[in-house]
Design an enzyme around this catalytic site. Sequence first.
Site, PDB file in Angstrom:
ATOM      1  N   SER A   1       3.589  -2.226  10.504  1.00  0.00           N
ATOM      2  CA  SER A   1       5.162  -2.252  10.517  1.00  0.00           C
ATOM      3  C   SER A   1       5.888  -3.525  10.135  1.00  0.00           C
ATOM      4  CB  SER A   1       5.379  -1.682  11.895  1.00  0.00           C
ATOM      5  OG  SER A   1       5.002  -0.626  12.191  1.00  0.00           O
TER       6      SER A   1
ATOM      7  N   GLU B   1      -6.905   4.078   7.720  1.00  0.00           N
ATOM      8  CA  GLU B   1      -6.770   5.417   7.566  1.00  0.00           C
ATOM      9  C   GLU B   1      -7.991   6.167   6.768  1.00  0.00           C
ATOM     10  OE1 GLU B   1      -3.160   5.294   5.380  1.00  0.00           O
ATOM     11  OE2 GLU B   1      -1.970   4.869   7.433  1.00  0.00           O
TER      12      GLU B   1
ATOM     13  N   GLU C   1      -5.009  -5.505  10.618  1.00  0.00           N
ATOM     14  CA  GLU C   1      -4.062  -4.459  10.776  1.00  0.00           C
ATOM     15  C   GLU C   1      -4.303  -3.701  12.121  1.00  0.00           C
ATOM     16  OE1 GLU C   1      -2.390  -3.267   6.896  1.00  0.00           O
ATOM     17  OE2 GLU C   1      -3.753  -1.954   7.281  1.00  0.00           O
TER      18      GLU C   1
ATOM     19  N   HIS D   1      -9.431   0.531   4.823  1.00  0.00           N
ATOM     20  CA  HIS D   1      -8.154   0.762   5.424  1.00  0.00           C
ATOM     21  C   HIS D   1      -8.367   1.737   6.678  1.00  0.00           C
ATOM     22  CE1 HIS D   1      -3.918   2.309   6.395  1.00  0.00           C
ATOM     23  NE2 HIS D   1      -3.503   1.219   5.788  1.00  0.00           N
TER      24      HIS D   1
ATOM     25  N   ASN E   1       0.780  -1.110  -0.035  1.00  0.00           N
ATOM     26  CA  ASN E   1       0.031   0.173  -0.317  1.00  0.00           C
ATOM     27  C   ASN E   1       0.963   1.398  -0.043  1.00  0.00           C
ATOM     28  OD1 ASN E   1      -1.972   1.979   0.433  1.00  0.00           O
ATOM     29  ND2 ASN E   1      -2.408   1.167   2.821  1.00  0.00           N
TER      30      ASN E   1
ATOM     31  N   GLY F   1       2.402   2.011  10.788  1.00  0.00           N
ATOM     32  CA  GLY F   1       3.152   3.414  10.541  1.00  0.00           C
ATOM     33  C   GLY F   1       3.869   3.760  11.755  1.00  0.00           C
TER      34      GLY F   1
ATOM     35  N   LYS G   1       0.093   4.189  -0.332  1.00  0.00           N
ATOM     36  CA  LYS G   1      -0.710   5.330   0.201  1.00  0.00           C
ATOM     37  C   LYS G   1      -0.500   6.480  -0.546  1.00  0.00           C
ATOM     38  CE  LYS G   1       0.305   3.368   4.889  1.00  0.00           C
ATOM     39  NZ  LYS G   1       0.042   3.626   6.097  1.00  0.00           N
TER      40      LYS G   1
END
Length: 252
Positions: A213, A96, A166, A94, A9, A172, A11
């Site tokens: 991560s 985010e 996730e 996701h 991904n 991240g 992003k």
Amino acid sequence: MRTPFVAGNWKMNKTIAETRELVAAMKTGLSGVGGVEKVICPPFMALAEASELLKDSEIGLGAQNLHWEEKGAFTGEVAPGMVKELCGYVILGHSERRAYFGETDEIVNRKLLAAQKFDLTPIVCVGETLEQYESNQTRDVVMRQTGLGLKGVSAEFASRIVVAYEPVWAIGTGKASNGKEANAVVKDFIRPAIAELYGEQTAQAIRVLYGGSVTGANAAEFFSEPDIDGALVGGASLKVEDFVQIVTHSKA
Ligand code: PEP
């Protein structure tokens, strides 16, 4: 046997020119690494370029989002048919998008149904926040997101869905979960939530990834777990060496 699956991904990173470079390097790095389904997900603007470059390659292409409507007055959105012109995959739900763009489980589900209609393989993300983790809500959150997010598709399409576990606190942050803990979430919460909807056979057929991560250095720990079938990779998917290492580890 579930075929290992690794998706990157990107992003909101990489211009078209930068995409050209990174895709070329990925093609070289990943050539000859067989037995793994590998997918990259650049930003929308770079998908056409990436699709051209990947024409003769085994690397699949995915979008990071789509809108559930087929067309119309939805300024700034991208329709599933537009994604399908270039991609075979799409990331949905996701964290985010859930956190910054208000995506609910119902929205994720609408998008999943659109992916089914346009024959796109969805990578559906689920996972608890740090607060939910610390207050022992992982089971409830992950089972709810999986149950509501995945409902209503055909039995045939269901087995094609890829789920990514996730934990939000690991995305991240450089603080990955660990293999045992992530495997337990997949085995005890995610597969049972799928089984409730589509039965045990489908629950065992669906690929479930770990994301958060993942690097070339820690990937093997996750891939050695029986219920983890690969990874959804953010930051490390922008680094050729790391991504190639992750893909290579996934088929071990
Ligand atoms: C992600 O964005 O899905 C992700 C897992 O990011 P990172 O690998 O950077 O934690």
